[in-house]
Design a protein around this motif. Structure first.
Motif, PDB file in Angstrom:
ATOM      1  N   VAL A 162       4.569  14.176  17.207  1.00 42.31           N
ATOM      2  CA  VAL A 162       4.863  13.024  16.353  1.00 42.31           C
ATOM      3  C   VAL A 162       3.880  12.991  15.192  1.00 42.31           C
ATOM      4  O   VAL A 162       2.670  12.881  15.379  1.00 42.31           O
ATOM      5  CB  VAL A 162       4.786  11.704  17.142  1.00 42.31           C
ATOM      6  N   TRP A 163       4.430  13.091  13.984  1.00 42.03           N
ATOM      7  CA  TRP A 163       3.662  13.011  12.752  1.00 42.03           C
ATOM      8  C   TRP A 163       3.914  11.677  12.080  1.00 42.03           C
ATOM      9  O   TRP A 163       4.998  11.095  12.191  1.00 42.03           O
ATOM     10  CB  TRP A 163       4.078  14.135  11.808  1.00 42.03           C
ATOM     11  N   SER A 164       2.909  11.192  11.346  1.00 46.02           N
ATOM     12  CA  SER A 164       3.042   9.951  10.586  1.00 46.02           C
ATOM     13  C   SER A 164       1.954   9.961   9.519  1.00 46.02           C
ATOM     14  O   SER A 164       1.315  10.986   9.298  1.00 46.02           O
ATOM     15  CB  SER A 164       2.902   8.726  11.510  1.00 46.02           C
ATOM     16  N   PHE A 165       1.750   8.834   8.852  1.00 49.05           N
ATOM     17  CA  PHE A 165       0.665   8.770   7.873  1.00 49.05           C
ATOM     18  C   PHE A 165      -0.218   7.565   8.159  1.00 49.05           C
ATOM     19  O   PHE A 165       0.212   6.594   8.797  1.00 49.05           O
ATOM     20  CB  PHE A 165       1.201   8.733   6.434  1.00 49.05           C
ATOM     21  N   VAL A 166      -1.459   7.638   7.686  1.00 50.14           N
ATOM     22  CA  VAL A 166      -2.396   6.530   7.844  1.00 50.14           C
ATOM     23  C   VAL A 166      -2.079   5.495   6.772  1.00 50.14           C
ATOM     24  O   VAL A 166      -2.192   5.757   5.572  1.00 50.14           O
ATOM     25  CB  VAL A 166      -3.854   7.000   7.720  1.00 50.14           C
ATOM     26  N   ASP A 167      -1.681   4.317   7.209  1.00 49.53           N
ATOM     27  CA  ASP A 167      -1.355   3.205   6.305  1.00 49.53           C
ATOM     28  C   ASP A 167      -2.639   2.367   6.145  1.00 49.53           C
ATOM     29  O   ASP A 167      -3.715   2.917   5.940  1.00 49.53           O
ATOM     30  CB  ASP A 167      -0.193   2.415   6.897  1.00 49.53           C
ATOM     31  N   HIS A 168      -2.550   1.059   6.242  1.00 54.70           N
ATOM     32  CA  HIS A 168      -3.755   0.229   6.141  1.00 54.70           C
ATOM     33  C   HIS A 168      -4.408   0.125   7.523  1.00 54.70           C
ATOM     34  O   HIS A 168      -3.923  -0.578   8.398  1.00 54.70           O
ATOM     35  CB  HIS A 168      -3.418  -1.148   5.577  1.00 54.70           C
ATOM     36  N   TRP A 169      -5.480   0.867   7.687  1.00 54.18           N
ATOM     37  CA  TRP A 169      -6.175   0.987   8.957  1.00 54.18           C
ATOM     38  C   TRP A 169      -7.485   0.184   8.879  1.00 54.18           C
ATOM     39  O   TRP A 169      -7.932  -0.206   7.807  1.00 54.18           O
ATOM     40  CB  TRP A 169      -6.498   2.465   9.241  1.00 54.18           C
ATOM     41  N   GLY A 170      -8.099  -0.051  10.017  1.00 55.43           N
ATOM     42  CA  GLY A 170      -9.413  -0.695  10.053  1.00 55.43           C
ATOM     43  C   GLY A 170      -9.459  -2.045   9.351  1.00 55.43           C
ATOM     44  O   GLY A 170     -10.491  -2.430   8.791  1.00 55.43           O
ATOM     45  N   MET A 171      -8.377  -2.791   9.407  1.00 54.10           N
ATOM     46  CA  MET A 171      -8.330  -4.091   8.716  1.00 54.10           C
ATOM     47  C   MET A 171      -9.124  -5.169   9.449  1.00 54.10           C
ATOM     48  O   MET A 171      -9.602  -6.121   8.829  1.00 54.10           O
ATOM     49  CB  MET A 171      -6.877  -4.532   8.551  1.00 54.10           C
ATOM     50  N   ARG A 172      -9.239  -5.044  10.765  1.00 53.37           N
ATOM     51  CA  ARG A 172     -10.019  -5.994  11.586  1.00 53.37           C
ATOM     52  C   ARG A 172      -9.627  -7.443  11.277  1.00 53.37           C
ATOM     53  O   ARG A 172     -10.474  -8.320  11.131  1.00 53.37           O
ATOM     54  CB  ARG A 172     -11.518  -5.779  11.391  1.00 53.37           C
ATOM     55  N   SER A 173      -8.324  -7.661  11.180  1.00 53.67           N
ATOM     56  CA  SER A 173      -7.725  -8.999  10.973  1.00 53.67           C
ATOM     57  C   SER A 173      -8.042  -9.592   9.602  1.00 53.67           C
ATOM     58  O   SER A 173      -7.758 -10.761   9.354  1.00 53.67           O
ATOM     59  CB  SER A 173      -8.161  -9.970  12.078  1.00 53.67           C
ATOM     60  N   ARG A 174      -8.605  -8.823   8.710  1.00 52.47           N
ATOM     61  CA  ARG A 174      -8.867  -9.321   7.363  1.00 52.47           C
ATOM     62  C   ARG A 174      -7.592  -9.302   6.531  1.00 52.47           C
ATOM     63  O   ARG A 174      -6.726  -8.454   6.738  1.00 52.47           O
ATOM     64  CB  ARG A 174      -9.955  -8.478   6.688  1.00 52.47           C
ATOM     65  N   SER A 175      -7.488 -10.224   5.584  1.00 54.47           N
ATOM     66  CA  SER A 175      -6.292 -10.321   4.750  1.00 54.47           C
ATOM     67  C   SER A 175      -6.565  -9.783   3.357  1.00 54.47           C
ATOM     68  O   SER A 175      -7.708  -9.778   2.878  1.00 54.47           O
ATOM     69  CB  SER A 175      -5.843 -11.782   4.643  1.00 54.47           C
ATOM     70  N   PHE A 176      -5.497  -9.369   2.679  1.00 56.08           N
ATOM     71  CA  PHE A 176      -5.626  -8.916   1.296  1.00 56.08           C
ATOM     72  C   PHE A 176      -5.943 -10.079   0.355  1.00 56.08           C
ATOM     73  O   PHE A 176      -6.591  -9.892  -0.676  1.00 56.08           O
ATOM     74  CB  PHE A 176      -4.349  -8.214   0.845  1.00 56.08           C
ATOM     75  N   ASP A 177      -5.472 -11.266   0.708  1.00 56.95           N
ATOM     76  CA  ASP A 177      -5.777 -12.429  -0.137  1.00 56.95           C
ATOM     77  C   ASP A 177      -7.278 -12.674  -0.187  1.00 56.95           C
ATOM     78  O   ASP A 177      -7.843 -12.925  -1.258  1.00 56.95           O
ATOM     79  CB  ASP A 177      -5.055 -13.676   0.398  1.00 56.95           C
ATOM     80  N   ALA A 178      -7.926 -12.588   0.958  1.00 51.19           N
ATOM     81  CA  ALA A 178      -9.366 -12.826   1.001  1.00 51.19           C
ATOM     82  C   ALA A 178     -10.170 -11.598   0.604  1.00 51.19           C
ATOM     83  O   ALA A 178     -11.299 -11.726   0.117  1.00 51.19           O
ATOM     84  CB  ALA A 178      -9.772 -13.276   2.410  1.00 51.19           C
ATOM     85  N   HIS A 179      -9.585 -10.432   0.788  1.00 49.49           N
ATOM     86  CA  HIS A 179     -10.302  -9.178   0.508  1.00 49.49           C
ATOM     87  C   HIS A 179      -9.385  -8.229  -0.262  1.00 49.49           C
ATOM     88  O   HIS A 179      -8.898  -7.226   0.291  1.00 49.49           O
ATOM     89  CB  HIS A 179     -10.765  -8.525   1.814  1.00 49.49           C
ATOM     90  N   PRO A 180      -9.121  -8.487  -1.528  1.00 51.29           N
ATOM     91  CA  PRO A 180      -8.209  -7.627  -2.293  1.00 51.29           C
ATOM     92  C   PRO A 180      -8.689  -6.189  -2.396  1.00 51.29           C
ATOM     93  O   PRO A 180      -7.880  -5.276  -2.613  1.00 51.29           O
ATOM     94  CB  PRO A 180      -8.150  -8.297  -3.671  1.00 51.29           C
ATOM     95  N   GLU A 181      -9.970  -5.962  -2.223  1.00 46.15           N
ATOM     96  CA  GLU A 181     -10.486  -4.594  -2.297  1.00 46.15           C
ATOM     97  C   GLU A 181      -9.970  -3.718  -1.160  1.00 46.15           C
ATOM     98  O   GLU A 181     -10.010  -2.474  -1.237  1.00 46.15           O
ATOM     99  CB  GLU A 181     -12.021  -4.612  -2.280  1.00 46.15           C
ATOM    100  N   LEU A 182      -9.450  -4.354  -0.096  1.00 40.71           N
ATOM    101  CA  LEU A 182      -8.936  -3.585   1.031  1.00 40.71           C
ATOM    102  C   LEU A 182      -7.618  -2.893   0.716  1.00 40.71           C
ATOM    103  O   LEU A 182      -7.230  -1.938   1.417  1.00 40.71           O
ATOM    104  CB  LEU A 182      -8.758  -4.491   2.253  1.00 40.71           C
ATOM    105  N   LEU A 183      -6.910  -3.361  -0.314  1.00 39.39           N
ATOM    106  CA  LEU A 183      -5.659  -2.706  -0.692  1.00 39.39           C
ATOM    107  C   LEU A 183      -5.880  -1.216  -0.896  1.00 39.39           C
ATOM    108  O   LEU A 183      -5.110  -0.382  -0.399  1.00 39.39           O
ATOM    109  CB  LEU A 183      -5.090  -3.325  -1.974  1.00 39.39           C
ATOM    110  N   ARG A 184      -6.933  -0.877  -1.621  1.00 42.99           N
ATOM    111  CA  ARG A 184      -7.250   0.514  -1.850  1.00 42.99           C
ATOM    112  C   ARG A 184      -8.205   1.060  -0.788  1.00 42.99           C
ATOM    113  O   ARG A 184      -8.010   2.149  -0.247  1.00 42.99           O
ATOM    114  CB  ARG A 184      -7.894   0.681  -3.229  1.00 42.99           C
TER     115      ARG A 184
END
Length: 376
Positions: free
Chosen positions: A331-353
């Motif tokens: 099974v192959w796939s790709f790494v999407d948004h990993w290691g988010m630790r329940s953080r949101s993009f609204d509070a941490h926009p830098e996590l998008l990249r």
């Protein structure tokens, strides 16, 4: 206005199996760590992938290398923009690691404004290759969410697949069984579909087929995903067949469907996300799902009781996506948004990249036992 649910179901083609899961839970994929997210092509995001495969599904190994096709885009500050610039990129994997072979198709050959997912087959003559992919939009008509199933012929040389000829549209939606996916605008997860062509040579009949992601033409429900089928004719043309599976009122996107035949049984895999389930019903994690039948036409029933084969862990629900099962059961796939630790993009926009992988995820193996498919 949506039709009543009973009517939506009864209007499906009579041979189409229905996916209507109850509570969905099951095996979860191991957490992805920082040491598993190093990009294989540092200047590009890579996501949906598929191998060059033999007609019977086995991954091609030539000159000690496997050849993999990836959707690719430059590493934008917002990785969500990658879908608007997607091109198919070719890379090969050998004992010396990955080798980049550049964009698969010349710009002037591709008929769309973007290239979305598909499949690639090395025919039994050992030389000729067909790449199937989705042309999104039109090259000269600006951005849209129109989707067309495209085939392009090539050859396998010592340098890998190439020598691509002109592109041709394989088959078009009929508007009755399959919605005509030509929206000008849309929201990720909610656009209608006619994409992701996946090759299958049915070992029982010797006939070639394409599976694809589609939307029900008989339903105007917001959530009306289906898995479609087209069949290769003796004259080389393709003919639409009835959908294999429908999820009207359940889920909007049964993405990247493909079949693996094991011990005479047909395992139909797809990927989906929690956000594309109808919120009024049961939902499952972002994950790999499957149904099984004794013949390609079905009827299909859920593997593992509810169709979930492997889901992202609850602690990291978006860590990977777009699972593809090879003929070897990998099974192959790709790494999407990993290691988010329940953080949101609204509070941490830098996590998008910062937390987007854009590279192949760790591979895992499946075990098959009748109606059950498990992580080995």
């Amino acid at each position: 206005m949506n039709k009543p649910e009973l009517n939506l179901v009864s209007n499906a083609p009579p041979g189409t199996s229905r996916w209507q899961p109850a509570a969905i839970d099951g095996a979860r994929i191991a957490l992805i760590g920082a040491d598993q997210t190093a990009p294989i092509l540092p200047n590009f995001d890579l996501w949906d992938s598929w191998p060059l495969a033999h007609e019977d599904g086995r991954t091609v190994v030539t000159g000690g290398r496997q050849y993999w096709f990836f959707l690719s885009a430059p590493r934008f500050p917002d990785p969500g923009l990658r879908h608007n610039a997607a091109k198919i990129r070719l890379a090969s994997l050998g004992v010396d690691g990955w080798k980049d072979h550049g964009d698969c198709l010349p710009d002037e050959l591709s008929p769309g404004s973007r290239e979305w997912a598909g499949s690639a087959v090395l025919h039994d003559d050992g030389t000729h290759v067909t790449l199937f992919f989705t042309a999104a939009g039109r090259r000269d008509d600006g951005h849209s969410f129109e989707q067309r199933l495209i085939a392009v012929r090539g050859v396998l040389t010592a340098e890998g697949p190439g020598g691509w000829s002109s592109c041709s549209e394989v088959v078009r939606p009929d508007g009755h069984r399959y919605f005509v996916a030509d929206e000008a605008e849309g929201t990720p997860g909610m656009i209608k579909a006619f994409r992701d062509p996946a090759w299958l040579r049915d070992p029982a009949t010797g006939t070639g087929h394409l599976l694809f992601t589609a939307s029900a033409g008989w339903s105007d429900a917001a959530f009306n995903g289906v898995i479609g089928l087209a069949t290769l004719q003796n004259d080389g043309s393709w003919q639409l067949a009835d959908p294999l599976v429908e999820a009207v009122g359940v889920n909007n996107e049964l993405e990247r469907p493909h079949v693996l035949v094991r011990d005479g049984r047909y395992y139909l895999f797809w990927s989906t996300q929690r956000r594309t389930f109808d919120p009024s019903g049961p939902s499952g994690p972002n994950g790999l799902y499957a149904m099984v039948a004794d013949r390609l036409a079905g009827p299909y029933k859920p593997v593992n009781g509810n169709s979930l084969v492997a889901g992202n862990p609850d602690a990291e629900p978006t860590q990977g996506y777009s699972w593809w099962v090879t003929g070897e059961g990998e099974v192959w796939s790709f790494v999407d948004h990993w290691g988010m630790r329940s953080r949101s993009f609204d509070a941490h926009p830098e996590l998008l990249r910062g937390q987007f992988g854009g590279t192949p995820a760790p591979i895992f193996q499946l075990a098959f036992a009748g109606d059950n498919v498990t992580i080995a």
